[in-house]
Design an enzyme around this catalytic site. Structure first.
Site, mmCIF file in Angstrom:
data_model
loop_
_atom_site.group_PDB
_atom_site.id
_atom_site.type_symbol
_atom_site.label_atom_id
_atom_site.label_comp_id
_atom_site.label_asym_id
_atom_site.label_seq_id
_atom_site.Cartn_x
_atom_site.Cartn_y
_atom_site.Cartn_z
ATOM 1 N N HIS A 193 -1.357 -0.452 -9.660
ATOM 2 C CA HIS A 193 -1.924 -1.339 -8.634
ATOM 3 C C HIS A 193 -2.539 -2.596 -9.284
ATOM 4 O O HIS A 193 -3.752 -2.839 -9.175
ATOM 5 C CB HIS A 193 -2.969 -0.592 -7.797
ATOM 6 C CG HIS A 193 -3.214 -1.229 -6.461
ATOM 7 N ND1 HIS A 193 -3.525 -0.523 -5.333
ATOM 8 C CD2 HIS A 193 -3.204 -2.533 -6.066
ATOM 9 C CE1 HIS A 193 -3.693 -1.345 -4.311
ATOM 10 N NE2 HIS A 193 -3.497 -2.586 -4.739
ATOM 11 N N ARG A 227 0.855 -1.182 0.000
ATOM 12 C CA ARG A 227 0.000 0.000 0.000
ATOM 13 C C ARG A 227 0.896 1.237 0.000
ATOM 14 O O ARG A 227 1.909 1.283 0.716
ATOM 15 C CB ARG A 227 -0.894 0.033 1.240
ATOM 16 C CG ARG A 227 -2.048 -0.964 1.233
ATOM 17 C CD ARG A 227 -3.117 -0.626 0.180
ATOM 18 N NE ARG A 227 -4.264 -1.516 0.245
ATOM 19 C CZ ARG A 227 -4.404 -2.646 -0.453
ATOM 20 N NH1 ARG A 227 -3.456 -3.026 -1.296
ATOM 21 N NH2 ARG A 227 -5.492 -3.384 -0.328
ATOM 22 N N GLU A 260 -4.084 7.147 -5.235
ATOM 23 C CA GLU A 260 -4.294 6.368 -6.463
ATOM 24 C C GLU A 260 -5.582 6.817 -7.138
ATOM 25 O O GLU A 260 -6.594 6.963 -6.449
ATOM 26 C CB GLU A 260 -4.358 4.878 -6.136
ATOM 27 C CG GLU A 260 -3.020 4.380 -5.609
ATOM 28 C CD GLU A 260 -2.999 2.879 -5.293
ATOM 29 O OE1 GLU A 260 -4.012 2.197 -5.549
ATOM 30 O OE2 GLU A 260 -1.970 2.404 -4.797
HETATM 31 C C1 DGY Z 1 -5.481 -6.413 -2.411
HETATM 32 O O1 DGY Z 1 -6.041 -7.474 -2.635
HETATM 33 O O2 DGY Z 1 -5.373 -5.914 -1.282
HETATM 34 C C2 DGY Z 1 -4.930 -5.706 -3.586
HETATM 35 O O3 DGY Z 1 -4.092 -4.687 -3.256
HETATM 36 C C3 DGY Z 1 -6.047 -5.246 -4.498
HETATM 37 O O4 DGY Z 1 -6.056 -6.129 -5.540
#
Ligand code: DGY
Length: 329
Positions: free
Chosen positions: A287, A239, A268
């Site tokens: 992402h 993240r 984002e």
């Molecule tokens: C998650 O699954 O947390 C990813 O970052 C989104 O696909």
């Protein structure tokens, strides 16, 4: 019998919608790229019995207090930092995520990002497409080796361990930092536990895979990049807010580390004019850690399974707010 009403916050493939429609009254925000406007979402949750959400939806006290009928929020992600869990529990709303089905896919992307950054693959591909390739040249677009180097994994959960497996195939030394020791990774892969600082000092590749929590928010500051080797490569596939992005930018500009591969950002989508994107030694992805057809479908199926469990009166398999012991019937 009245079917439970499910609101889906992003366009999903027909096969998933057909499955949902067999059992539920389904309404879908029809856009693929544009998030459902907050105002509309607040309106929809007023009558929804279930919500299928994505990471850009903020599910907080305000939203849950509008959701007087809502029994479950099935988040299509393993991460659930977009959800106020305590608020969900206060309102007796089950929160579910999609772990496991995306582990290998996200590990593949993380390792691909490491390779792409180390071997300058995006830059090289652009070089060919932009017709700049005039001849073979000994030092043209040289990167650095990945094999036999040291990988430092911050966050040795399921995805971290899957990345370590891939690193073992590249004969890498594996060091890691985690809240708790991972004995299986130590025994099976020879992974060595380090303090955070030791990892920063020793790793050639520092890989961030920790979940975003109050404890990990802003974990990587300028001083941490300064502790890394000058030729270290930093990868973030977790993240964005775990990193102080300005600190990363300054560290890259000052040559304190060599390069970074980022699949996630503080904001984002990242703004096209963000100064990070102007750097040559950055590989930036939108992402896409779990973005394969197979895995995204599997994640959607997990969301549907969780809804079915709730409306059958069974505990959902991937309930996050486990403090919620009883569901409204
Ligand atoms: C998650 O699954 O947390 C990813 O970052 C989104 O696909």
């Amino acid at each position: 019998m009245v079917k439970p009403y499910v609101y889906v916050t992003r366009k999903l493939p027909d096969i998933i919608i057909s499955r949902l429609r067999k059992r539920y009254e389904v309404e879908i925000w029809p856009e693929e790229e544009i998030p459902v406007p907050r105002k509309l979402l607040l309106e929809k949750v007023k009558t929804a019995d279930a919500l299928i959400s994505v990471i850009s939806d903020k599910l907080d006290e305000e939203l849950f207090s509008h959701a007087t009928q809502l029994r479950v929020a099935a988040n299509m992600a393993v991460g659930y930092d977009n959800i106020d869990l305590a608020a969900a529990s206060r309102h007796q709303i089950a929160v579910c995520n999609t772990p496991d089905v995306l582990t290998d896919t996200t590990a593949d992307l993380t390792f691909a990002l490491l390779l792409a950054t180390a071997r300058r693959m995006i830059e090289a591909a652009d070089f060919v497409k932009q017709n700049q390739w005039k001849s073979w040249s000994p030092m043209q677009l040289v990167g650095v080796d990945v094999h036999h180097k040291t990988i430092g994994i911050v966050g040795m959960g399921k995805i971290g361990t899957a990345v370590a497996k891939r690193a073992a195939g590249f004969d890498m030394d594996i060091i890691y930092h985690n809240r708790s020791r991972h004995e299986v990774a130590e025994e099976m892969l020879g992974a060595r536990y380090c303090t955070f600082d030791e990892l920063l000092e020793q790793a050639d590749f520092v890989i961030c895979l920790a979940p975003l929590t109050e404890q990990t928010k802003g974990l990587f500051q300028r001083e941490h990049f300064q502790k890394m080797k000058k030729d270290a490569i930093f990868i973030n596939a977790s993240r964005g807010p775990i990193i102080n992005e300005r600190a990363l930018l300054e560290a890259l500009q000052a040559g304190e580390i060599a390069a970074a591969g980022l699949d996630v950002f503080e904001q984002e989508p990242i703004a096209a004019n963000h100064p990070l994107l102007a750097l040559d030694n950055i590989v930036a992805l939108p992402h896409i850690g779990s973005a394969t057809k197979e895995t995204r479908l599997a994640m959607m199926e997990v969301c549907c399974d969780n809804l079915d469990a709730i409306f059958d009166g069974r505990p959902p398999k991937t309930l996050v707010n486990k403090d919620l012991l009883s569901f409204r019937s």
